[in-house]
Motif scaffolding. Structure first.
Motif, short mmCIF file in Angstrom:
data_model
loop_
_atom_site.label_atom_id
_atom_site.label_comp_id
_atom_site.label_asym_id
_atom_site.label_seq_id
_atom_site.Cartn_x
_atom_site.Cartn_y
_atom_site.Cartn_z
N LEU A 79 -1.51 -1.23 -4.26
CA LEU A 79 -2.50 -0.17 -4.14
C LEU A 79 -1.77 1.16 -4.06
CD1 LEU A 79 -4.80 -1.77 -1.40
CD2 LEU A 79 -5.15 -1.79 -3.87
N TYR A 80 -2.22 2.12 -4.86
CA TYR A 80 -1.63 3.46 -4.85
C TYR A 80 -2.72 4.44 -4.44
CZ TYR A 80 2.41 1.65 -7.43
OH TYR A 80 3.53 0.96 -7.82
N VAL A 81 -2.62 4.92 -3.20
CA VAL A 81 -3.65 5.83 -2.69
C VAL A 81 -3.19 7.26 -2.95
CG1 VAL A 81 -5.15 6.36 -0.74
CG2 VAL A 81 -4.07 4.10 -0.91
N VAL A 82 -3.57 7.78 -4.08
CA VAL A 82 -3.10 9.09 -4.53
C VAL A 82 -4.28 9.81 -5.21
CG1 VAL A 82 -1.32 10.31 -5.85
CG2 VAL A 82 -0.85 8.00 -5.00
N GLY A 83 -4.31 11.13 -5.12
CA GLY A 83 -5.43 11.91 -5.67
C GLY A 83 -5.68 11.68 -7.15
N PRO A 109 3.95 12.60 1.63
CA PRO A 109 4.11 14.05 1.55
C PRO A 109 5.49 14.38 0.98
CG PRO A 109 4.43 13.30 3.81
CD PRO A 109 4.09 12.08 2.99
N ASN A 110 5.73 15.66 0.80
CA ASN A 110 7.01 16.08 0.24
C ASN A 110 7.87 16.74 1.31
OD1 ASN A 110 6.19 15.20 -2.40
ND2 ASN A 110 4.82 16.97 -2.41
N THR A 111 9.14 16.35 1.34
CA THR A 111 10.08 16.84 2.34
C THR A 111 10.14 18.37 2.36
OG1 THR A 111 11.39 14.89 2.01
CG2 THR A 111 12.47 16.69 3.12
N VAL A 124 0.86 -1.19 0.00
CA VAL A 124 0.00 0.00 0.00
C VAL A 124 0.90 1.24 0.00
CG1 VAL A 124 -1.93 1.19 1.10
CG2 VAL A 124 -1.71 -1.29 1.35
N ASP A 125 0.78 2.02 -1.06
CA ASP A 125 1.56 3.24 -1.23
C ASP A 125 0.65 4.39 -0.83
OD1 ASP A 125 2.43 5.69 -2.62
OD2 ASP A 125 3.76 4.43 -3.84
N TYR A 126 0.96 5.06 0.27
CA TYR A 126 0.04 6.12 0.71
C TYR A 126 0.77 7.17 1.53
CZ TYR A 126 -0.26 3.62 5.26
OH TYR A 126 0.01 3.02 6.45
N GLY A 134 13.16 11.55 -13.46
CA GLY A 134 12.02 12.24 -12.84
C GLY A 134 11.10 11.32 -12.06
N TYR A 135 9.94 11.86 -11.77
CA TYR A 135 8.91 11.18 -10.98
C TYR A 135 8.53 9.83 -11.58
CZ TYR A 135 4.46 11.17 -8.29
OH TYR A 135 3.42 10.87 -7.46
N ALA A 136 8.39 9.80 -12.92
CA ALA A 136 7.96 8.56 -13.58
C ALA A 136 9.01 7.46 -13.45
CB ALA A 136 7.67 8.83 -15.06
N ASN A 174 5.61 4.59 2.31
CA ASN A 174 5.40 6.03 2.32
C ASN A 174 6.39 6.62 1.31
OD1 ASN A 174 4.83 8.65 2.90
ND2 ASN A 174 5.19 8.50 5.11
N HIS A 175 5.90 6.83 0.12
CA HIS A 175 6.73 7.23 -1.02
C HIS A 175 7.01 8.74 -0.95
CE1 HIS A 175 8.12 6.06 -5.12
NE2 HIS A 175 7.80 7.28 -5.48
N LEU A 176 7.73 9.08 0.08
CA LEU A 176 8.06 10.48 0.38
C LEU A 176 8.74 11.18 -0.80
CD1 LEU A 176 7.96 11.92 3.21
CD2 LEU A 176 10.38 11.39 3.39
N GLY A 177 8.31 12.42 -1.07
CA GLY A 177 9.00 13.20 -2.10
C GLY A 177 10.26 13.78 -1.50
N ASP A 178 11.35 13.04 -1.58
CA ASP A 178 12.56 13.47 -0.87
C ASP A 178 13.75 13.63 -1.81
OD1 ASP A 178 13.11 10.90 -1.54
OD2 ASP A 178 13.57 10.19 0.49
N GLY A 181 -4.72 16.84 0.72
CA GLY A 181 -4.65 15.68 -0.15
C GLY A 181 -3.83 14.57 0.52
N HIS A 182 -2.73 14.96 1.16
CA HIS A 182 -1.93 13.97 1.88
C HIS A 182 -2.70 13.42 3.08
CE1 HIS A 182 1.46 16.41 -0.02
NE2 HIS A 182 1.50 15.24 -0.61
N LEU A 183 -3.53 14.27 3.67
CA LEU A 183 -4.37 13.82 4.78
C LEU A 183 -5.32 12.73 4.30
CD1 LEU A 183 -5.41 14.24 7.74
CD2 LEU A 183 -7.06 15.84 6.79
N1 ARG Z 1 4.65 12.95 -3.27
C1 ARG Z 1 3.58 12.89 -4.22
C2 ARG Z 1 2.68 14.12 -4.08
O1 ARG Z 1 2.75 14.82 -3.09
C3 ARG Z 1 2.72 11.66 -4.07
C4 ARG Z 1 3.41 10.36 -4.32
C5 ARG Z 1 2.45 9.24 -4.55
N2 ARG Z 1 3.07 7.95 -4.72
C6 ARG Z 1 3.75 7.56 -5.78
N3 ARG Z 1 4.25 6.33 -5.81
N4 ARG Z 1 3.94 8.33 -6.82
O2 ARG Z 1 1.88 14.37 -4.96
#
Ligand code: ARG
Length: 574
Positions: free
Chosen positions: A333-337, A120-122, A115-117, A311-313, A155-159, A129-131
């Motif tokens: 599972l990717y719990v993302v907006g 947030p971003n560092t 579960v990817d959820y 990049g992100y992809a 927790n796929h932190l944007g770091d 949305g993160h909530l």
């Molecule tokens: N950090 C991203 C954002 O704030 C969400 C990452 C979601 N997970 C992923 N595997 N891309 O939008």
């Protein structure tokens, strides 16, 4: 044993097969006109060229439901309506009462589920949305774990990435001590905005930031140390939010974007070897099948930018390969907006084309809508900026404290604090989870904290009230094996609700549509209220008294378990 729906389904499935000559899903569901109904005769009749009512009658005869149903009928164009014998309901309710899993067995073959959820971003404030991602993801983790699967939280932190150049330069400008102080109190917005302002306003700063990114990506030790500092401070702040939210995320679940750095080159090499890589305008891209832009041209997923950067992809491709091949997960599972829906669709298709994602493994984007303020726009602070999540959570608990003090002035201070936390945080989670996640929902403290309507406090209170019956009667809660007797209509309705729990859990664990579980709990609490109004419990004669206490106990446990799956506590007293 199974739920009534499963039992009737099995019986009818056999009957349908006899009548129709091939397997048919009897489509058994709860009914307005009876306990259950099957609508499958209509479709079968069409295929056979027979009258639906005739098919229904033949199926009913073949099913011989006498031992289960006290009444059956064919209604309308050919629906089969079934009303169960009270003894059958009582027996099934007793069996569920005796089961500490409430009729929900652990799955026979556990899967590994990632579960990817949250993510947030560092060095940036978590937004609503993160909530949402955190709340929905936590519920996904809980229900999946409860069913016996092995769950890996990510927790796929944007770091990682270009913003770190400017963040590190800003950190150097204000000094490490000052930066750490700002970040550790969760003043992420001030820090981020100041860095951003300098970046946008000064060419010299912009240039320094760019050089810093190169150093960071080149593995310069001094730069890495500063980066680690930023990440560590942010993580501490995020952990604070998770602790107040009472979610299961722990530090070990932080596997941020940076964790995949070493895999990126090999992912690209593999895509290249598979012939999936194409050069487009200086960048390396994959063009997953089925995605086109507005101009009809194939859409690229850029895996290496023209400047050589990833990049992100690319990170998501490395992550999905890791989860499927190294971790051996069969469900992702990717719990993302919702704005990232297409991104994930493209990542999944690429993973399929690369052969990493193949049945039985499956990947699902668990999307969700926005959180709106009273004005119907995306929720913001009064000043118009991002809301600080800790403030939002604190306010919920403060309001709940006042509401509880009013509702039950007798509650001692210690319990009150605990109950207020359960109610305040529960209210936020429930407001989120009780709406269809794909829809936007309006953040409204007054409504979510109300003791009336489909809210957490209403359900928590319903649960606490049942517990108080046991306290008042001096009865030890728990099921003692008493036969459950279904006499009054309100008892029947309550029993039917209680017996529906396993089917709801099964459906929700598949679709992650938590509003269905929420609606179910609300219907259960409502059925209990009617039962309690119509049927005396402590004052009833035996054997009714014990039977009704068993129904009370089962209702309380179902409410507490159901709320627990949503990540919401159910205090025994409030
Ligand atoms: N950090 C991203 C954002 O704030 C969400 C990452 C979601 N997970 C992923 N595997 N891309 O939008």
């Amino acid at each position: 044993m199974g739920t009534p729906e499963q039992i009737l389904s099995d019986r009818l499935a056999h009957a349908f097969e006899t009548v129709v000559g091939e397997p048919v899903d009897p489509l058994v569901q709860r009914s307005q006109f009876a306990d259950y109904q099957s609508n499958a005769a209509l479709g079968s009749a069409k295929r056979l060229g027979r009258k639906p009512r005739d098919v229904a009658a033949a199926v009913l005869a073949a099913a011989a439901l006498d031992d289960l149903a006290e009444h059956t009928e064919i209604s309308g164009p050919g629906f089969i309506n079934m009303t169960l014998r009270p003894q059958v309901l009582g027996r099934l309710a007793g069996a569920v009462g005796a089961d500490d899993r409430l009729g929900v067995p652990p799955v026979p073959v556990p899967e590994t589920v990632v579960v990817d959820y949250s993510a947030p971003n560092t060095a940036k404030e978590m937004h609503v949305g993160h909530l949402r991602s955190t709340i929905i993801g936590d519920a996904a983790v809980r229900i999946t774990e409860w069913l016996g699967h092995r769950v890996i939280k990510r927790n796929h932190l944007g770091d990682w990435g270009t913003p770190f150049g400017m963040l590190i330069e800003h950190l150097l400008d204000i000094g490490e001590t000052e930066a750490a102080a700002e970040l550790s109190v969760g003043d992420l917005n001030t820090f981020y905005t100041a860095a951003r302002r300098k970046f946008d306003g000064s060419d010299e700063f912009k240039e320094r930031s760019r050089r810093r990114v190169v150093l960071l990506q080149g593995g310069d030790e001094a730069t890495l140390r500063l980066w680690r500092l930023l990440v560590a401070e942010s993580k501490q702040y995020f952990m604070k939010v998770y602790d107040s939210l009472d979610v299961r995320l722990v530090e070990a679940d932080f596997v941020g974007e940076s964790a995949y750095n070493d895999e990126l080159a090999s992912v690209i090499a593999e895509l290249d070897r598979l012939g999936l890589l194409r050069r487009s305008e200086g960048a390396d891209c994959v063009f997953p099948a089925g995605f086109t832009g507005r101009d009809g041209e194939p859409l690229p997923l850029i895996v290496r930018k023209s400047d050589g950067g990833y990049g992100y992809a690319t990170t998501d491709l490395a992550a999905i390969r890791d989860r499927l091949t190294t971790l051996g997960a069969t469900r992702l599972l990717y719990v993302v907006g919702m704005p990232q829906q297409q991104h994930f669709a493209m990542v999944f298709t690429t993973a399929r084309e690369a052969g990493w994602l193949a049945p039985p493994a499956r990947a699902t984007h668990i999307g969700f809508g926005s959180v709106l303020g009273a004005d119907g726009k995306v929720l913001r602070s009064r000043a118009g900026g991002t809301i600080k999540l800790v403030d939002l959570l604190d306010e919920a608990v403060d309001r709940a404290t006042r509401a509880i003090a009013e509702k039950n002035p007798e509650l001692d201070a210690g319990s009150r604090a605990e109950v207020a936390r359960a109610v305040g945080i529960g209210a936020i989670k429930y407001a989120d989870l009780s709406t269809d996640r794909l829809r936007d929902y309006t953040f409204d403290f007054d409504r979510m904290l109300s003791f009336e309507g489909n809210t957490a406090p209403y359900l928590q209170y319903a649960h606490a009230r049942i517990r108080s019956i046991f306290r008042r009667g001096g009865v030890t809660p728990g099921y003692d094996g008493t036969p459950v007797q279904i006499g009054e209509p309100a008892e029947r309705v309550l029993a039917l609700e209680l017996l529906a729990f396993p089917d709801i859990v099964a459906a929700v664990s598949e679709t992650m549509e938590f509003h269905r579980l929420a609606n179910y709990l609300y219907a259960l609490a409502t059925a209990f209220t009617t039962f309690y109004e119509r049927c005396p419990v402590l004052k009833a004669e035996e054997p009714s008294r014990s039977s009704r206490l068993a129904l009370c106990d089962l209702t309380a446990r179902t409410l507490a378990t159901g709320l627990g799956l949503l990540g919401i506590a159910a205090p025994h007293q409030m």
